[in-house]
Design an enzyme around this catalytic site. Structure first.
Site, mmCIF file in Angstrom:
data_model
loop_
_atom_site.group_PDB
_atom_site.id
_atom_site.type_symbol
_atom_site.label_atom_id
_atom_site.label_comp_id
_atom_site.label_asym_id
_atom_site.label_seq_id
_atom_site.Cartn_x
_atom_site.Cartn_y
_atom_site.Cartn_z
ATOM 1 N N GLY A 1 -5.569 -5.944 -11.774
ATOM 2 C CA GLY A 1 -5.015 -5.942 -10.425
ATOM 3 C C GLY A 1 -4.148 -4.730 -10.163
ATOM 4 O O GLY A 1 -3.108 -4.818 -9.513
ATOM 5 N N ALA A 2 -4.603 -3.556 -10.625
ATOM 6 C CA ALA A 2 -3.762 -2.363 -10.592
ATOM 7 C C ALA A 2 -3.970 -1.494 -9.359
ATOM 8 O O ALA A 2 -3.435 -0.392 -9.293
ATOM 9 C CB ALA A 2 -4.013 -1.517 -11.845
ATOM 10 N N THR B 1 -2.905 -2.189 -6.339
ATOM 11 C CA THR B 1 -1.831 -2.351 -5.378
ATOM 12 C C THR B 1 -0.641 -3.047 -6.023
ATOM 13 O O THR B 1 -0.751 -3.601 -7.125
ATOM 14 C CB THR B 1 -2.314 -3.172 -4.152
ATOM 15 O OG1 THR B 1 -1.321 -3.163 -3.124
ATOM 16 C CG2 THR B 1 -2.602 -4.613 -4.549
ATOM 17 N N ILE C 1 2.623 -4.555 -7.819
ATOM 18 C CA ILE C 1 3.259 -4.435 -9.127
ATOM 19 C C ILE C 1 2.342 -3.724 -10.121
ATOM 20 O O ILE C 1 2.778 -2.853 -10.873
ATOM 21 C CB ILE C 1 3.613 -5.836 -9.679
ATOM 22 C CG1 ILE C 1 4.542 -6.598 -8.715
ATOM 23 C CG2 ILE C 1 4.252 -5.724 -11.059
ATOM 24 C CD1 ILE C 1 5.827 -5.904 -8.418
ATOM 25 N N GLY C 2 1.078 -4.102 -10.129
ATOM 26 C CA GLY C 2 0.132 -3.502 -11.069
ATOM 27 C C GLY C 2 -0.032 -2.012 -10.853
ATOM 28 O O GLY C 2 -0.075 -1.227 -11.814
ATOM 29 N N TYR D 1 -0.161 -22.835 -7.171
ATOM 30 C CA TYR D 1 0.387 -21.572 -7.663
ATOM 31 C C TYR D 1 1.346 -21.832 -8.829
ATOM 32 O O TYR D 1 1.300 -21.124 -9.852
ATOM 33 C CB TYR D 1 1.105 -20.848 -6.531
ATOM 34 C CG TYR D 1 1.636 -19.491 -6.918
ATOM 35 C CD1 TYR D 1 0.767 -18.418 -7.148
ATOM 36 C CD2 TYR D 1 3.005 -19.268 -7.058
ATOM 37 C CE1 TYR D 1 1.251 -17.172 -7.508
ATOM 38 C CE2 TYR D 1 3.504 -18.019 -7.411
ATOM 39 C CZ TYR D 1 2.622 -16.977 -7.629
ATOM 40 O OH TYR D 1 3.107 -15.740 -7.988
ATOM 41 N N SER E 1 5.804 -15.919 -12.818
ATOM 42 C CA SER E 1 6.564 -15.948 -11.568
ATOM 43 C C SER E 1 7.679 -16.978 -11.701
ATOM 44 O O SER E 1 7.569 -17.945 -12.476
ATOM 45 C CB SER E 1 5.646 -16.336 -10.407
ATOM 46 O OG SER E 1 6.371 -16.721 -9.261
#
Length: 323
Positions: free
Chosen positions: A28-29, A31, A33-34, A182, A157
């Site tokens: 997930g890089a 956008t 944090i990634g 979640y 999280s």
């Protein structure tokens, strides 16, 4: 500084050591944090693989990183964590191109208000945030064990505190809600980290498993959150809610510290140091009591192996080597 590095409460990217000669893969890089974590690692000299569902977005992110750091070595890899077929294909492609992996950052995640399922029929949050990463990590484990000092960082999280593991109904068919789904997936991320670390330690591996959470960071992952939440977190209100919200760059710091801090040990958990762990510089934090339930960790692990078909068999792994 003590073993935990607790005196360094203002840890920043300036504290990040040189990463020359290392290979890092960030899911997930493209956008949020990634992307921020990948950008910093690449600027410090690591070869960084951006593993993303949308390859075009991954390539655009790679171009941005290369523009900011022309000497950066950035690769892309298509990985859809909501598809076990894609997980296997991505692992096979990485194996074809790389003999070892220093750092795996399990960062990608979804937040979706409506009930949905993955390609394999799992509830979307649990299937993507936990099972996809569980399977991918298992398939990449040989490349990690080949490198003493390698790390597996899984991003959880603070929402894990609202979660519970419903082993009898992981799909939440009898009580679906966004917070429940979640929270379950993010609690599973932590329980996976703790059980993985226990198993790594049992075979004497020099690979460690660490976890992190970004606090309240404004990123694209919140695009499916209710409208009032998105308004409250709007950058336009930053002066009013700076105690509640931080940038993606700040949100990436716990992940980066978990990935590179030399005093980190297996099973550590990093998050913001501010009130409520909402914002602030990264430090070691504590997860919920439920996340440390060893029996539930083991049962979740066994069910995850059954559901994904990926069996770690850590006891059968060969000892790590140094070449």
């Amino acid at each position: 500084m003590n073993r935990r590095g607790a005196t360094n409460e203002r840890w920043t990217t300036a504290d990040l050591p040189d990463q020359q000669g290392k290979t890092a893969l960030v899911t997930g890089a493209n956008t949020g944090i990634g992307f921020e974590a990948a950008k910093v690692l690449a600027a410090r000299g690591a070869t960084v693989v951006l593993a993303c569902r949308d390859l075009a977005k991954a390539e655009a992110a790679a171009s941005q990183i290369s523009a900011a750091a022309p000497r950066a070595r950035v690769e892309t890899l298509r990985l859809d964590l909501a598809s076990l077929a894609s997980v296997h294909q991505a692992a096979e492609q990485f194996h074809a191109n790389h003999r070892c992996l220093n750092l795996l950052i399990n960062n990608a995640g979804v937040i979706h208000p409506a009930y949905a399922r993955t390609e394999d029929g799992f509830e979307l949050h649990f299937g993507t945030n936990h099972l996809g990463h569980f399977a991918f990590t298992g398939l990449m484990l040989d490349r990690l064990l080949a490198v003493p000092g390698s790390r597996i960082v899984t991003v959880s999280s603070s929402g894990h505190r609202r979660g519970d593991i419903h082993l009898d109904d992981l799909a939440l068919q009898h009580g679906y809600g966004l917070n429940a789904a979640y929270g379950q997936s993010k609690l599973a991320n932590l329980m996976f980290t703790y059980e993985l670390q226990r198993q790594l330690a049992a075979i004497g591996a020099r690979t460690i498993a660490v976890a992190a959470h970004p606090g309240n960071a404004y990123t694209e992952v919140g695009r499916h959150m209710p409208g009032w939440v998105r308004v409250a977190l709007s950058p336009r209100l930053r002066l009013l809610n700076s105690w509640l919200l931080q940038s993606a760059q700040m949100g990436a710091l716990p992940t980066l510290r978990a990935a590179v801090d030399p005093v980190a040990t297996g099973g550590d958990y990093y998050g913001p140091a501010g009130p409520g762990e909402f914002t602030g510089h990264p430090t070691r934090v504590k997860s919920s009591a439920r996340s440390h339930n060893a029996d539930l960790q083991r049962r979740l692990w066994e069910e995850s192996e059954r559901l994904t078909g990926v069996n770690y068999r850590l006891a059968e792994q060969t000892a790590p080597h140094t070449d």
